[in-house]
Write an enzyme that holds these catalytic residues in place. Sequence first.
Site, PDB file in Angstrom:
ATOM      1  CG  HIS A 162      -1.959   1.329   1.308  1.00 28.40           C
ATOM      2  ND1 HIS A 162      -3.157   1.075   1.168  1.00 28.40           N
ATOM      3  CD2 HIS A 162      -1.612   2.213   1.527  1.00 28.40           C
ATOM      4  CE1 HIS A 162      -3.896   2.129   1.423  1.00 28.40           C
ATOM      5  NE2 HIS A 162      -2.950   3.104   1.619  1.00 28.40           N
ATOM      6  CD  GLU A 163       1.911   4.091   3.515  1.00 25.57           C
ATOM      7  OE1 GLU A 163       2.248   4.887   2.747  1.00 25.57           O
ATOM      8  OE2 GLU A 163       0.722   4.111   4.067  1.00 25.57           O
ATOM      9  CG  HIS A 191       0.209   5.915  -0.825  1.00 24.29           C
ATOM     10  ND1 HIS A 191      -0.882   6.433  -1.548  1.00 24.29           N
ATOM     11  CD2 HIS A 191      -0.083   5.545   0.361  1.00 24.29           C
ATOM     12  CE1 HIS A 191      -1.939   6.112  -0.627  1.00 24.29           C
ATOM     13  NE2 HIS A 191      -1.433   5.616   0.403  1.00 24.29           N
TER      14      HIS A 191
END
Length: 210
Positions: free
Chosen positions: A19-20, A23
């Site tokens: 997820h990170e 980003h």
Amino acid sequence: MSMTILIYIVVLIFSVVIHEVAHGYVAYLRGDDTAKMSGRLTLNPIPHIDLFGTIVLPGVLILMNAPILFGWAKPVPINTYRLKNPKADIPLVSLAGPLSNVLLAVSAGIGIRLIKAYPDFAAGFGASIQTFLYVMVMVNVVLLVINLIPVPPLDGSKVITYFLPEELAIRYLNINPYIGFIILLALLYSGIIWKIAGPVVNFFMKLILG
């Protein structure tokens, strides 16, 4: 610690790291190399571990026998001034994380369907793989739904800035994230968050798993 809880923890850590990284990678594509220069575009979980979001909160949820297990990794550093078009890129970068959870959940769902297509395999070793994939679907659907709640510092709070006037968007982004954490914990403790997110989670679980 039971094997099921261990699987949930492993899947959660893997999913929040992806997820990170998503980003940071989209920010890099849009002109901001801060995450890359900080060594955060890596699948090594150690640089991404957040004491509260990756360890404390999941542990508390397990002890509480909460109906959902979620958490977060340390947010990747983003310099919005380096983005090519901050107004459009901030929501885009923010959506990258939840979209990574969509891809993980859908991929795991496809894996489950493939295993079910071979009953003999599903009855044997495939059962263990199917359990792991089911947890992958569950965790990532929960991460998707929770992160889209428009409460700072969750991704949903940044996505809605695209639809706000610039001055209001800036003020909203500058809300102290600890206020958001307090609101989130209150929603968790009261059970309201499950009443809100539960039907949405169940809908996507049925959609993915059939």
